[in-house]
Design a protein around this motif. Structure first.
Motif, PDB file in Angstrom:
ATOM      1  N   THR A  85     -12.105   0.497  -4.255  1.00  0.00           N
ATOM      2  CA  THR A  85     -11.740   1.830  -3.612  1.00  0.00           C
ATOM      3  C   THR A  85     -12.420   3.085  -4.428  1.00  0.00           C
ATOM      4  OG1 THR A  85      -9.595   1.848  -4.998  1.00  0.00           O
ATOM      5  CG2 THR A  85      -9.358   0.912  -2.673  1.00  0.00           C
ATOM      6  N   ASN A 103      -7.569   5.161  -9.235  1.00  0.00           N
ATOM      7  CA  ASN A 103      -8.012   4.108  -8.045  1.00  0.00           C
ATOM      8  C   ASN A 103      -7.379   2.782  -8.857  1.00  0.00           C
ATOM      9  OD1 ASN A 103      -9.204   4.918  -5.665  1.00  0.00           O
ATOM     10  ND2 ASN A 103     -10.110   6.198  -7.203  1.00  0.00           N
ATOM     11  N   GLY A 139      -4.753   5.782   1.756  1.00  0.00           N
ATOM     12  CA  GLY A 139      -3.829   4.970   0.958  1.00  0.00           C
ATOM     13  C   GLY A 139      -3.257   3.594   1.788  1.00  0.00           C
ATOM     14  N   VAL A 140      -2.507   4.030   2.694  1.00  0.00           N
ATOM     15  CA  VAL A 140      -1.616   3.163   3.117  1.00  0.00           C
ATOM     16  C   VAL A 140      -2.311   2.603   4.481  1.00  0.00           C
ATOM     17  CG1 VAL A 140       0.454   2.947   4.556  1.00  0.00           C
ATOM     18  CG2 VAL A 140       0.623   4.381   2.724  1.00  0.00           C
ATOM     19  N   TRP A 150      -2.317  15.946   1.951  1.00  0.00           N
ATOM     20  CA  TRP A 150      -1.258  14.802   1.329  1.00  0.00           C
ATOM     21  C   TRP A 150      -1.307  13.672   2.417  1.00  0.00           C
ATOM     22  CZ3 TRP A 150      -0.403  13.507  -3.050  1.00  0.00           C
ATOM     23  CH2 TRP A 150      -0.213  14.272  -4.106  1.00  0.00           C
ATOM     24  N   THR A 170       0.538   3.559  -2.886  1.00  0.00           N
ATOM     25  CA  THR A 170       0.143   5.318  -2.703  1.00  0.00           C
ATOM     26  C   THR A 170       0.928   6.151  -3.117  1.00  0.00           C
ATOM     27  OG1 THR A 170      -1.114   4.556  -0.758  1.00  0.00           O
ATOM     28  CG2 THR A 170      -0.240   6.812  -0.735  1.00  0.00           C
ATOM     29  N   SER A 180       0.348   8.861  -5.844  1.00  0.00           N
ATOM     30  CA  SER A 180       0.568  10.263  -5.416  1.00  0.00           C
ATOM     31  C   SER A 180       1.276  10.840  -6.340  1.00  0.00           C
ATOM     32  CB  SER A 180       1.284  10.233  -4.034  1.00  0.00           C
ATOM     33  OG  SER A 180       0.461   9.696  -2.993  1.00  0.00           O
ATOM     34  N   TYR A 191      -3.694   2.389  -8.666  1.00  0.00           N
ATOM     35  CA  TYR A 191      -3.517   2.370  -7.428  1.00  0.00           C
ATOM     36  C   TYR A 191      -3.654   0.592  -7.117  1.00  0.00           C
ATOM     37  CZ  TYR A 191      -3.884   1.611  -2.273  1.00  0.00           C
ATOM     38  OH  TYR A 191      -3.793   1.343  -0.775  1.00  0.00           O
ATOM     39  N   ALA A 219       0.915  -1.274   0.012  1.00  0.00           N
ATOM     40  CA  ALA A 219       0.031  -0.144  -0.086  1.00  0.00           C
ATOM     41  C   ALA A 219       0.746   1.332   0.176  1.00  0.00           C
ATOM     42  CB  ALA A 219      -0.945  -0.100   1.252  1.00  0.00           C
ATOM     43  N   HIS A 226      -4.485  11.843   2.419  1.00  0.00           N
ATOM     44  CA  HIS A 226      -4.370  10.990   1.393  1.00  0.00           C
ATOM     45  C   HIS A 226      -3.545   9.530   1.706  1.00  0.00           C
ATOM     46  CE1 HIS A 226      -3.614   9.785  -2.688  1.00  0.00           C
ATOM     47  NE2 HIS A 226      -2.544   9.878  -2.615  1.00  0.00           N
ATOM     48  N   ALA A 227      -2.345   9.945   2.325  1.00  0.00           N
ATOM     49  CA  ALA A 227      -1.459   8.700   2.718  1.00  0.00           C
ATOM     50  C   ALA A 227      -1.868   7.847   3.447  1.00  0.00           C
ATOM     51  CB  ALA A 227      -0.097   9.522   3.206  1.00  0.00           C
ATOM     52  N   TYR A 285      -6.744   1.454   3.580  1.00  0.00           N
ATOM     53  CA  TYR A 285      -6.955   0.603   2.230  1.00  0.00           C
ATOM     54  C   TYR A 285      -5.795  -0.680   2.506  1.00  0.00           C
ATOM     55  CZ  TYR A 285      -9.939   3.600  -0.281  1.00  0.00           C
ATOM     56  OH  TYR A 285     -11.203   4.366  -0.552  1.00  0.00           O
TER      57      TYR A 285
END
Length: 146
Positions: free
Chosen positions: A91, A125, A61-62, A54, A12, A16, A128, A8, A57-58, A65
């Motif tokens: 996602t 997505n 994503g990490v 950010w 991510t 990003s 990702y 992840a 978002h991180a 998810y």
């Protein structure tokens, strides 16, 4: 779980990078993801800075998810590619049905009246998810990295 989190992180970072490049290249249709995250942050009382966007978002994503992928990966269909593709679709659906309303939009961004925005979010997505699936397989989460 650690392999999924590592995968992840990589996924991510790739997503990003694409989001960053999208914001820098004026010739591409713009996908204002950071602005949407800033709107979400404002609704829940978090800072609205670019850095906070950010960070959110991180985290999504990490951590969020990554953990969800670790939990549902055993029931995802097929190869690493198909697992990642399926997860990317999931996602995106979560983004359209859960995240969009939390940022003040209608589901599937219907109020934005911009199919390019929906398509760009789908593409990000999918990338990702596919990267997540492949990296997870490569680091030993699956027997093969097809």
């Amino acid at each position: 779980m650690a392999r999924a989190i590592f995968a992840a992180v990589i996924a991510t970072l790739v997503a990003s990078g694409l989001i960053y490049l999208n914001g820098q290249l004026a010739d591409l249709p713009q996908f204002p993801l950071l602005a949407q995250i800033q709107s979400f942050n404002a609704r829940i009382g978090m800072p609205q800075t670019v850095e906070a966007a950010w960070a959110a978002h991180a985290f999504l994503g990490v951590v969020v998810y990554g953990v969800i992928f670790a939990l549902i990966q055993p029931v995802l269909p097929g190869s690493a590619f198909l697992e990642g593709l399926t997860f990317g679709i999931l996602t995106w659906l979560a983004m359209m049905v859960v995240f969009a309303p939390l940022t003040g939009h209608e589901i599937f961004l219907q109020d934005a009246n911009n199919p390019v925005l929906v398509a760009m979010s789908f593409a990000f997505n999918i990338v990702y998810g596919i990267v997540l699936g492949f990296v997870f397989a490569i680091v030993g989460g699956r027997a093969e990295a097809e």
